[in-house]
Design a protein around this motif. Structure first.
Motif, PDB file in Angstrom:
ATOM      1  N   SER A  13      -1.221   6.811  -0.106  1.00 26.93           N
ATOM      2  CA  SER A  13      -0.317   5.788   0.436  1.00 26.93           C
ATOM      3  C   SER A  13      -0.784   5.267   1.796  1.00 26.93           C
ATOM      4  O   SER A  13      -0.415   4.159   2.197  1.00 26.93           O
ATOM      5  CB  SER A  13       1.102   6.357   0.557  1.00 26.93           C
ATOM      6  OG  SER A  13       1.055   7.644   1.139  1.00 26.93           O
ATOM      7  N   ARG A  14      -1.558   6.097   2.519  1.00 26.47           N
ATOM      8  CA  ARG A  14      -1.930   5.718   3.893  1.00 26.47           C
ATOM      9  C   ARG A  14      -3.354   6.158   4.204  1.00 26.47           C
ATOM     10  O   ARG A  14      -3.937   6.961   3.487  1.00 26.47           O
ATOM     11  CB  ARG A  14      -1.010   6.430   4.895  1.00 26.47           C
ATOM     12  CG  ARG A  14       0.378   5.893   4.928  1.00 26.47           C
ATOM     13  CD  ARG A  14       1.187   6.542   6.026  1.00 26.47           C
ATOM     14  NE  ARG A  14       1.655   7.870   5.686  1.00 26.47           N
ATOM     15  CZ  ARG A  14       1.523   8.934   6.463  1.00 26.47           C
ATOM     16  NH1 ARG A  14       0.905   8.821   7.630  1.00 26.47           N
ATOM     17  NH2 ARG A  14       1.997  10.107   6.102  1.00 26.47           N
ATOM     18  N   ILE A  16      -6.989   7.337   5.041  1.00 26.22           N
ATOM     19  CA  ILE A  16      -8.235   7.503   4.285  1.00 26.22           C
ATOM     20  C   ILE A  16      -7.977   7.422   2.784  1.00 26.22           C
ATOM     21  O   ILE A  16      -8.729   6.776   2.045  1.00 26.22           O
ATOM     22  CB  ILE A  16      -8.899   8.862   4.667  1.00 26.22           C
ATOM     23  CG1 ILE A  16      -9.336   8.837   6.144  1.00 26.22           C
ATOM     24  CG2 ILE A  16     -10.087   9.161   3.758  1.00 26.22           C
ATOM     25  CD1 ILE A  16      -9.818  10.179   6.688  1.00 26.22           C
ATOM     26  N   ARG A 108       2.453  26.177   6.354  1.00 28.26           N
ATOM     27  CA  ARG A 108       2.693  24.842   5.807  1.00 28.26           C
ATOM     28  C   ARG A 108       1.386  24.052   5.670  1.00 28.26           C
ATOM     29  O   ARG A 108       1.137  23.376   4.679  1.00 28.26           O
ATOM     30  CB  ARG A 108       3.702  24.080   6.699  1.00 28.26           C
ATOM     31  CG  ARG A 108       4.074  22.700   6.162  1.00 28.26           C
ATOM     32  CD  ARG A 108       4.735  22.770   4.799  1.00 28.26           C
ATOM     33  NE  ARG A 108       4.894  21.443   4.200  1.00 28.26           N
ATOM     34  CZ  ARG A 108       4.977  21.219   2.889  1.00 28.26           C
ATOM     35  NH1 ARG A 108       4.954  22.212   2.033  1.00 28.26           N
ATOM     36  NH2 ARG A 108       5.112  20.000   2.434  1.00 28.26           N
ATOM     37  N   VAL A 112      -0.221  22.708   2.039  1.00 23.84           N
ATOM     38  CA  VAL A 112      -0.522  21.314   1.661  1.00 23.84           C
ATOM     39  C   VAL A 112      -2.035  21.126   1.484  1.00 23.84           C
ATOM     40  O   VAL A 112      -2.498  20.659   0.438  1.00 23.84           O
ATOM     41  CB  VAL A 112       0.014  20.316   2.724  1.00 23.84           C
ATOM     42  CG1 VAL A 112      -0.407  18.886   2.377  1.00 23.84           C
ATOM     43  CG2 VAL A 112       1.535  20.421   2.843  1.00 23.84           C
ATOM     44  N   GLY A 185     -15.216  13.315  10.644  1.00 19.91           N
ATOM     45  CA  GLY A 185     -14.961  13.673  12.043  1.00 19.91           C
ATOM     46  C   GLY A 185     -13.708  12.947  12.502  1.00 19.91           C
ATOM     47  O   GLY A 185     -12.650  13.122  11.903  1.00 19.91           O
ATOM     48  N   THR A 189      -6.861   6.755  11.867  1.00 23.91           N
ATOM     49  CA  THR A 189      -5.688   6.735  10.966  1.00 23.91           C
ATOM     50  C   THR A 189      -4.459   7.209  11.756  1.00 23.91           C
ATOM     51  O   THR A 189      -4.567   7.574  12.926  1.00 23.91           O
ATOM     52  CB  THR A 189      -5.872   7.704   9.776  1.00 23.91           C
ATOM     53  OG1 THR A 189      -5.851   9.049  10.285  1.00 23.91           O
ATOM     54  CG2 THR A 189      -7.166   7.474   9.020  1.00 23.91           C
TER      55      THR A 189
END
Ligand code: NAP
Length: 246
Positions: A13-14, A16, A108, A112, A185, A189
């Motif tokens: 959705s965002r 990379i 967490r 993920v 690196g 974003t």
């Protein structure tokens, strides 16, 4: 380069992941756009991908949930009739020095970034075995190669992802499936925008190319690893870091 193929990209959705989905679509692949919460952004990615004449559909999926990811993968397989390319891109940070990092923050990020990639790979494993072809690209990080202050959880998850990449590559090599990783690196974003200004500045000063990378610069390498142009490469990790970690 990818005409007739179907790619599943997590965290598309965002940032990379979005650029990876759009670049694969640009090369002719249909795309399953997986996202965690940003449905509108995922729909926007689908609409842009479709402008390249391919099919695209969004799927809500928290990759850290075994059951949720299993049913989303099944839905995507049914929708597209097969998956040729899996890109495990979804990832989060919860940066803090080890002294202050809570066990929950550590877990967490591992859940993920690492378990999520393991679940997605596991769900598609029988499909790739049956097909006797396929490409898996995992989005790791230079933090996973070199460690990074304040990122014990993130660096451990990304190092684990490299070990998962090499193990997957070995387990699926006999079936003609390749699995590789990229290690970006500093890429421009939301993730790096969240860094404190001083840390961003210091980080950039240590990059030989003296600038941040763009999501497109990562996506182009992923597209290469997802294509037949990389047919004799498996278990590899490619740094995309402007020379930061050479
Ligand atoms: P980003 O802009 O923060 O985007 C993160 C993406 O992951 C979003 O699409 C988000 O979906 C998704 N996501 C978050 N939690 C998720 C979950 N539990 N289940 C499924 N999807 C989830 O990050 P980015 O900078 O593009 O990073 C993408 C990948 O590159 C990550 O693995 C990151 O570690 C890696 N990386 C980034 C950099 C960098 O400098 N940016 C450097 C090295 C490696 P929603 O939009 O729905 O929340």
């Amino acid at each position: 380069m990818l005409k007739g193929k179907t790619a599943l990209v997590t965290g598309a959705s965002r940032g990379i992941g979005r650029e990876i989905a759009l670049t694969l679509a640009e090369h002719g692949a249909n795309v399953a756009v997986f996202y965690a919460g940003n449905r509108d952004l995922a729909e926007e990615v689908c609409a842009l991908a479709e402008q390249h004449g391919v099919s695209a559909k969004s799927f809500q999926c928290d990759v850290s949930s075994f059951e949720e990811s299993k049913s989303a993968v099944e839905e995507a397989l049914q929708c597209f009739g097969g998956i040729d390319i899996l890109v495990n891109n979804a990832g989060i940070t919860k940066d803090r020095l080890i002294l202050q990092m809570t066990p929950e923050e550590f877990e967490r990020v591992l859940d993920v970034n690492l378990k999520g990639a393991f679940y997605m790979t596991k769900h598609l494993f029988p499909h790739f075995m049956r097909k006797k072809s396929g490409k898996i690209v995992n989005v790791s990080s230079v933090s996973g190669l070199f460690g990074n202050i304040g990122q014990a959880n993130y660096a451990a998850s990304k190092a684990g992802l490299i070990a998962l990449t090499k193990t997957t590559a070995r387990e699926l090599a006999g079936r003609g499936v390749c699995c590789n990783a990229v290690a970006p690196g500093f890429i421009d974003t939301d993730m790096t925008a969240a860094m404190p200004e001083a840390a961003r500045k210091a980080a950039l000063e240590s990059v030989p190319l003296k600038r941040m990378g763009t999501p497109k610069e990562v996506a182009q390498v992923v597209a290469f690893l997802a294509s037949d142009a990389s047919s004799y490469i498996t278990g590899e990790v490619i740094r995309i870091d402007g020379g930061l970690c050479m």
